[in-house]
Structures are given as C-alpha cells and as structure tokens.
Write an enzyme that holds these catalytic residues in place. Structure first.
Site, PDB file in Angstrom:
ATOM      1  N   GLU A   1      -9.020   0.843  -3.708  1.00 45.40           N
ATOM      2  CA  GLU A   1     -10.115   0.925  -3.359  1.00 45.40           C
ATOM      3  C   GLU A   1     -10.672   1.657  -3.223  1.00 45.40           C
ATOM      4  O   GLU A   1     -10.433   2.511  -2.627  1.00 45.40           O
ATOM      5  CB  GLU A   1      -9.388   0.121  -2.587  1.00 45.40           C
ATOM      6  CG  GLU A   1     -10.432   0.036  -1.212  1.00 45.40           C
ATOM      7  CD  GLU A   1     -10.026  -0.804  -0.280  1.00 45.40           C
ATOM      8  OE1 GLU A   1     -10.841  -1.159   1.093  1.00 45.40           O
ATOM      9  OE2 GLU A   1      -9.112  -1.979  -0.093  1.00 45.40           O
TER      10      GLU A   1
ATOM     11  N   GLU B   1       0.760  -1.253   0.068  1.00 42.86           N
ATOM     12  CA  GLU B   1       0.212  -0.589   0.097  1.00 42.86           C
ATOM     13  C   GLU B   1       1.061   1.157   0.067  1.00 42.86           C
ATOM     14  O   GLU B   1       2.002   1.188   1.401  1.00 42.86           O
ATOM     15  CB  GLU B   1      -0.536   0.315   1.446  1.00 42.86           C
ATOM     16  CG  GLU B   1      -1.583  -1.323   1.400  1.00 42.86           C
ATOM     17  CD  GLU B   1      -2.796  -0.906   2.233  1.00 42.86           C
ATOM     18  OE1 GLU B   1      -2.636  -0.061   3.104  1.00 42.86           O
ATOM     19  OE2 GLU B   1      -3.734  -1.748   3.263  1.00 42.86           O
TER      20      GLU B   1
END
Length: 264
Positions: free
Chosen positions: A181, A114
């Site tokens: 996301e 991430e």
C-alpha cells in the site's frame, strides 16, 4: 464459475493475468462483486472508517471483523475471501491463534496481518495450524501514529531496500499473498518481481500482480475525500454493476491504475 483459490491466484501471477480485489462488508455487495467476477474480497478493518465513522482503523475489534466476515461469506460463491486481523489482535501467539481461528470459523479463507519481519514466527505458527496468511507492507494503517499520518512509504532508497527485504522475509516465513500500500510505482514493480507469491497493490502502481480498492472509494461514497490512488467508477458508469465490471476491465488491461492514481 470455478471457485477462486490461493493456488489459482498464484497461477494468475505466473500467467501474467492481473488479480482483481475489492473490500466487502456485507452479503449484498459481496454477491454483486462475486457475480461480476472479482477474484478476491477483503473484509478490511477499513470498516472502522467507512462503516463506523472512526478517524482510523484502530478501534475495530476481532468481533467486528468476524461479524462482517460471516456476512460476506454468505454472499460469496466463488471469490476468495480474506479477513483482516485488526489492531493488537495478534500481539501474542496465543491471542493470534485464537483470533485467527475465529475469523476462519466465520468464513475467511485467509487472514491478513500488517507488519514486517517481526511477524515471521507468528506466520510460521499460523501456517502450522492450518491458517493461510496474507502480509501487508508499505503504508500499514494500524501504524498511522508511528508514521505520523497516512503517508507514502518507501520513497527513500534505504526505506525501499528495507521494505523489499521484509517482503522477502515474509514470503520465506510462509505468506501466500502480499498487499502493498502507498509506495512508489517503481518499488511496487520491484517487490512484485522479487516475490514468487502474488502482490496486490493499492497505490503501488500498475506493475503489481493485482489491485484492490476500498468499495466506498470505488463508488465515490466516502465522505468528502477520495484518495489519490482511487477512482470513482460509479460516476463514470452510472451503475454499480457496470462500475465493478469497468474496474475489472481496467485492472486486467492495465488501464488502472494510471499515473494520476500512482506515486512516484
């Protein structure tokens, strides 16, 4: 069935074929998903919430991910296997390389990280050492306290522009997949069109190159909560294998995600 590779996923994007993905944490579910034809399985740090009962993903360790990666790999014959690098497991180059090696040795074909352009040098270093990388932008759960909760990202024009710029930077650095996301559908489409690599969405609209769901959400077994971007396929079909098959069918046809499972 032919084994799924990262080049095979790229060919799917180039052919306009949707990629299907689910999280998996053990051999039994991995085998089921594999046999039903899911393209990619992610050993996600979401296991902290759905398996360990934590409020977020932060307590998950590299050993947790390695353990579950071994289990998933044992149940998988053809699907592509990705494993999450958990919170603070890639803070320094040396730590990153050691932890990525642990996940690859456990059976991962790629590691997922991430973060934005600050990761570029790390990605290049991993690629040089033979470790393929998947990026993750938008709502990055390891940054939940920075965001002030689980919130949709990229709604402001400046945020969207920055995210698109970071996606391009990550691709240039060498990522071969990107998970996007909780962003508006329009941004999901823009990022997917701007990159040559496959973009896998979760709450990013129907125009990404593929979709991923947390298996506990798809089966409706997450306690008292269903994210807007998820759909309970088990209640619709009454059978786990049929639920997976219906999910694959809906993703491939473009029926999922519908507007009700997307953000504007």
């Amino acid at each position: 069935m032919k084994k799924v590779t990262v080049s095979g996923l790229l060919k799917k994007k180039q052919a306009g074929e949707k990629i299907t993905s689910l999280t998996a944490y053990d051999a039994s579910f991995a085998k089921m998903f594999d046999e039903q034809g899911v393209d990619a399985l992610l050993i996600g740090d979401s296991l902290g919430m759905v398996l360990q009962g934590e409020d977020d993903t932060l307590p998950v360790t590299i050993d947790d991910i390695a353990y579950h990666t071994k289990s998933v790999r044992r149940g998988t014959e053809r699907a592509f296997v990705l494993a999450d690098m958990p919170f603070m497991s890639y803070a320094t180059p040396e730590q990153t390389y050691a932890n990525a090696a642990k996940l690859m040795a456990a059976g991962a074909s790629m590691v997922k990280m991430e973060g934005g352009s600050w990761l570029c040098d790390t990605i290049k270093g991993l690629n040089l050492r033979g470790v393929p990388v998947c990026g993750h932008l938008g709502l990055t759960p390891q940054s939940v306290h920075v965001f002030g909760g689980f919130k949709v990202q990229g709604r402001e024009a400046s945020q969207a522009e920055k995210l698109l710029s970071e996606a391009k930077a990550l691709e240039e650095a060498g990522i071969q997949l990107l998970v996007l996301e909780c962003v508006p559908s329009s941004l999901g489409k823009a990022v997917s069109e701007a990159l040559t690599i496959p973009v896998i969405g979760i709450g990013a609209g129907k125009d990404t190159d593929g979709q991923i769901l947390v298996m506990h959400d798809m089966f409706g077994i997450s306690a008292n909560y269903m994210p807007k971007f998820s759909k309970n396929y088990l209640v619709e079909t009454g059978d786990m294998r049929k639920a997976v098959s219906k999910y694959i069918e809906d993703v491939q046809s473009g029926a999922f995600p519908s507007p009700e499972h997307s953000f504007q």
